[in-house]
Motif scaffolding. Structure first.
Motif, PDB file in Angstrom:
ATOM      1  N   PRO A 185      -5.797 -56.142 -42.049  1.00  0.00           N
ATOM      2  CA  PRO A 185      -5.660 -57.266 -42.983  1.00  0.00           C
ATOM      3  C   PRO A 185      -4.988 -56.804 -44.274  1.00  0.00           C
ATOM      4  O   PRO A 185      -5.251 -55.699 -44.762  1.00  0.00           O
ATOM      5  N   GLU A 186      -4.121 -57.659 -44.825  1.00  0.00           N
ATOM      6  CA  GLU A 186      -3.388 -57.269 -46.027  1.00  0.00           C
ATOM      7  C   GLU A 186      -4.317 -56.909 -47.174  1.00  0.00           C
ATOM      8  O   GLU A 186      -4.033 -55.995 -47.954  1.00  0.00           O
ATOM      9  N   ALA A 187      -5.442 -57.632 -47.290  1.00  0.00           N
ATOM     10  CA  ALA A 187      -6.389 -57.338 -48.368  1.00  0.00           C
ATOM     11  C   ALA A 187      -6.966 -55.940 -48.230  1.00  0.00           C
ATOM     12  O   ALA A 187      -7.231 -55.263 -49.235  1.00  0.00           O
ATOM     13  N   LEU A 188      -7.150 -55.489 -46.989  1.00  0.00           N
ATOM     14  CA  LEU A 188      -7.678 -54.139 -46.763  1.00  0.00           C
ATOM     15  C   LEU A 188      -6.610 -53.091 -47.018  1.00  0.00           C
ATOM     16  O   LEU A 188      -6.861 -52.070 -47.678  1.00  0.00           O
ATOM     17  N   VAL A 189      -5.396 -53.335 -46.531  1.00  0.00           N
ATOM     18  CA  VAL A 189      -4.301 -52.386 -46.740  1.00  0.00           C
ATOM     19  C   VAL A 189      -4.065 -52.147 -48.231  1.00  0.00           C
ATOM     20  O   VAL A 189      -3.835 -51.025 -48.679  1.00  0.00           O
ATOM     21  N   ASP A 190      -4.156 -53.221 -49.012  1.00  0.00           N
ATOM     22  CA  ASP A 190      -3.894 -53.136 -50.450  1.00  0.00           C
ATOM     23  C   ASP A 190      -4.917 -52.284 -51.172  1.00  0.00           C
ATOM     24  O   ASP A 190      -4.689 -51.865 -52.313  1.00  0.00           O
ATOM     25  N   ARG A 191      -6.074 -52.050 -50.548  1.00  0.00           N
ATOM     26  CA  ARG A 191      -7.119 -51.239 -51.184  1.00  0.00           C
ATOM     27  C   ARG A 191      -6.851 -49.741 -51.062  1.00  0.00           C
ATOM     28  O   ARG A 191      -7.528 -48.941 -51.717  1.00  0.00           O
ATOM     29  N   PHE A 192      -5.912 -49.356 -50.210  1.00  0.00           N
ATOM     30  CA  PHE A 192      -5.568 -47.939 -50.097  1.00  0.00           C
ATOM     31  C   PHE A 192      -4.591 -47.585 -51.199  1.00  0.00           C
ATOM     32  O   PHE A 192      -3.529 -48.202 -51.324  1.00  0.00           O
ATOM     33  N   ILE A 193      -4.929 -46.586 -51.993  1.00  0.00           N
ATOM     34  CA  ILE A 193      -4.063 -46.215 -53.116  1.00  0.00           C
ATOM     35  C   ILE A 193      -2.761 -45.623 -52.611  1.00  0.00           C
ATOM     36  O   ILE A 193      -1.715 -45.759 -53.259  1.00  0.00           O
ATOM     37  N   MET A 194      -2.802 -44.977 -51.440  1.00  0.00           N
ATOM     38  CA  MET A 194      -1.596 -44.422 -50.819  1.00  0.00           C
ATOM     39  C   MET A 194      -1.612 -44.656 -49.312  1.00  0.00           C
ATOM     40  O   MET A 194      -2.679 -44.706 -48.694  1.00  0.00           O
ATOM     41  N   LYS A 195      -0.408 -44.786 -48.768  1.00  0.00           N
ATOM     42  CA  LYS A 195      -0.227 -44.723 -47.318  1.00  0.00           C
ATOM     43  C   LYS A 195       0.699 -43.552 -47.032  1.00  0.00           C
ATOM     44  O   LYS A 195       1.840 -43.519 -47.498  1.00  0.00           O
ATOM     45  N   LEU A 196       0.200 -42.586 -46.270  1.00  0.00           N
ATOM     46  CA  LEU A 196       0.963 -41.382 -45.970  1.00  0.00           C
ATOM     47  C   LEU A 196       1.474 -41.449 -44.535  1.00  0.00           C
ATOM     48  O   LEU A 196       0.756 -41.884 -43.631  1.00  0.00           O
ATOM     49  N   LEU A 197       2.700 -41.019 -44.336  1.00  0.00           N
ATOM     50  CA  LEU A 197       3.316 -41.006 -43.014  1.00  0.00           C
ATOM     51  C   LEU A 197       3.455 -39.561 -42.559  1.00  0.00           C
ATOM     52  O   LEU A 197       4.137 -38.762 -43.194  1.00  0.00           O
ATOM     53  N   ILE A 198       2.804 -39.237 -41.468  1.00  0.00           N
ATOM     54  CA  ILE A 198       2.830 -37.866 -40.968  1.00  0.00           C
ATOM     55  C   ILE A 198       3.746 -37.816 -39.746  1.00  0.00           C
ATOM     56  O   ILE A 198       3.693 -38.686 -38.881  1.00  0.00           O
ATOM     57  N   ASP A 199       4.618 -36.810 -39.698  1.00  0.00           N
ATOM     58  CA  ASP A 199       5.639 -36.733 -38.656  1.00  0.00           C
ATOM     59  C   ASP A 199       5.473 -35.458 -37.845  1.00  0.00           C
ATOM     60  O   ASP A 199       4.641 -34.594 -38.160  1.00  0.00           O
ATOM     61  N   TYR A 200       6.288 -35.345 -36.802  1.00  0.00           N
ATOM     62  CA  TYR A 200       6.248 -34.158 -35.952  1.00  0.00           C
ATOM     63  C   TYR A 200       6.601 -32.903 -36.760  1.00  0.00           C
ATOM     64  O   TYR A 200       7.414 -32.961 -37.681  1.00  0.00           O
ATOM     65  N   PRO A 201       6.007 -31.764 -36.395  1.00  0.00           N
ATOM     66  CA  PRO A 201       6.378 -30.521 -37.069  1.00  0.00           C
ATOM     67  C   PRO A 201       7.764 -30.066 -36.637  1.00  0.00           C
ATOM     68  O   PRO A 201       8.293 -30.512 -35.618  1.00  0.00           O
ATOM     69  N   SER A 202       8.343 -29.165 -37.417  1.00  0.00           N
ATOM     70  CA  SER A 202       9.607 -28.559 -37.020  1.00  0.00           C
ATOM     71  C   SER A 202       9.357 -27.610 -35.845  1.00  0.00           C
ATOM     72  O   SER A 202       8.206 -27.319 -35.486  1.00  0.00           O
ATOM     73  N   SER A 203      10.422 -27.127 -35.248  1.00  0.00           N
ATOM     74  CA  SER A 203      10.273 -26.174 -34.137  1.00  0.00           C
ATOM     75  C   SER A 203       9.530 -24.925 -34.601  1.00  0.00           C
ATOM     76  O   SER A 203       8.666 -24.397 -33.888  1.00  0.00           O
ATOM     77  N   LYS A 204       9.842 -24.479 -35.824  1.00  0.00           N
ATOM     78  CA  LYS A 204       9.157 -23.316 -36.380  1.00  0.00           C
ATOM     79  C   LYS A 204       7.677 -23.606 -36.579  1.00  0.00           C
ATOM     80  O   LYS A 204       6.808 -22.777 -36.272  1.00  0.00           O
ATOM     81  N   GLY A 205       7.375 -24.812 -37.094  1.00  0.00           N
ATOM     82  CA  GLY A 205       5.984 -25.186 -37.315  1.00  0.00           C
ATOM     83  C   GLY A 205       5.214 -25.306 -36.014  1.00  0.00           C
ATOM     84  O   GLY A 205       4.061 -24.879 -35.914  1.00  0.00           O
TER      85      GLY A 205
END
Length: 321
Positions: A164-184
């Motif tokens: 729900p938009e009201a719930l999403v708005d309560r998060f101070i940040m939204k972080l996007l986590i992606d695949y690691p590099s080949s080295k990682g």
């Protein structure tokens, strides 16, 4: 654990990050943003496909803090009372007694929050907004500090429900986590080959460094960070552009401007400064605003992402100096 001496936000951040790196490979920016959210006093939503160490990152962060920690695994059959708790009848004294749910904690991991229907997701709304929980008309306070870290799978995954938009708005940040590099990814395999288990953080020796008092002290430090009037106007202009931009259907609410201000102050404290600079605001704009704007449907169909639109807004606005 640290002794009772005063600890600065920058020192706390530095020490926590050292501990997180014992379990998490790469993801430097995600770690920084999670710590900034912690000292800024907000809740965090982390999105990424399964298997990218979202849960492990949050569990490792919780391990560095001597706080009560609970985890809720969100599933389609989860009910709001499973989160908040409920009153049950005690046959011995013939009275109703409160049985508190897992929300009564300092540090709550809401794992795969979008695997459960919106009615149950909303069970977290009051706790995140007011730091209280209402059960059968009784309002109960939550511990201080209280922080929710939620993980979610991308909406394209089967069996997910939009928050729900009201719930999403309560998060101070939204972080996007992606695949690691080949080295990682090679480093991940090397660690597991040497016996590291993601389910057993004891195997990497993450230490409990700080207490609730340390977190509260750092949040007070963040509140005292200086912000010049010109930078306040810069934040206002960014938010105004999200409402006027032709590619955006719905722009950020005033809560977004407050989040951007608060996290910019947290970023300054994280960097060891007692004042905000424009780069703090620009660095915090994407994680604090990407979940607060809704693009025009035709843009979404073309695959345009909120981050691209926000980057365009930032590139065109005059930066105060």
């Amino acid at each position: 654990m640290e002794n009772s001496r005063y600890i600065t936000a920058a020192e706390l951040a530095r020490r926590i990050k050292i501990e997180l790196k014992k379990a998490v490979v790469e993801q430097e920016e995600i770690m920084d943003q999670a710590i900034i959210s912690l000292i800024s006093g907000g809740h965090v939503l982390i999105e990424g496909v399964p298997g990218l160490a979202k849960t492990m990152l949050i569990k490792a962060l919780a391990r560095t803090l001597s706080l009560d920690f609970k985890r809720i695994q969100f599933t389609p059959d989860l009910m709001p009372a499973d989160i908040t708790g409920t009153k049950v009848f005690n046959m011995q004294n013939r009275e109703f007694e409160m049985v508190k749910g897992p929300v009564f904690t300092n540090f709550l991991l809401a794992d795969e929050i979008n695997r459960t229907p919106p009615k149950t997701q909303a069970g977290l709304l009051e706790s995140m907004a007011e730091n209280t929980v209402s059960v059968d008309g009784e309002m109960l306070p939550l511990p201080n500090p209280y922080m929710v870290f939620a993980t979610e799978n991308p909406l394209e995954y089967e069996g997910t429900y939009p928050l729900p938009e009201a719930l999403v708005d309560r998060f101070i940040m939204k972080l996007l986590i992606d695949y690691p590099s080949s080295k990682g990814e090679k480093e991940v395999l090397m660690r597991h080959n040497q016996g590291f288990l993601g389910s057993d953080l004891n195997s990497v020796g993450i230490e409990a460094l700080y207490t609730a008092e340390d977190i509260i002290a750092c949040r007070k430090e963040v509140q005292g960070i200086r912000v010049e009037e010109g930078l306040i106007e810069y934040i206002v202009n960014i938010i105004k552009e999200t409402r006027n931009n032709p590619t955006i259907e719905i722009g950020s609410s005033p809560r977004g401007s407050i989040a951007l201000l608060q996290c910019s102050k947290g970023c300054a404290a994280f960097m060891g400064r007692d004042y905000v600079i424009p780069e703090d605001i620009k660095r915090m704009a994407l994680p604090t605003l990407r979940h607060r704007i809704i693009l025009k449907p035709e843009l979404e169909l073309e695959g345009v992402k909120p981050d691209e639109v926000l980057q365009d807004i930032l590139s065109k606005l005059k930066v105060p100096r």
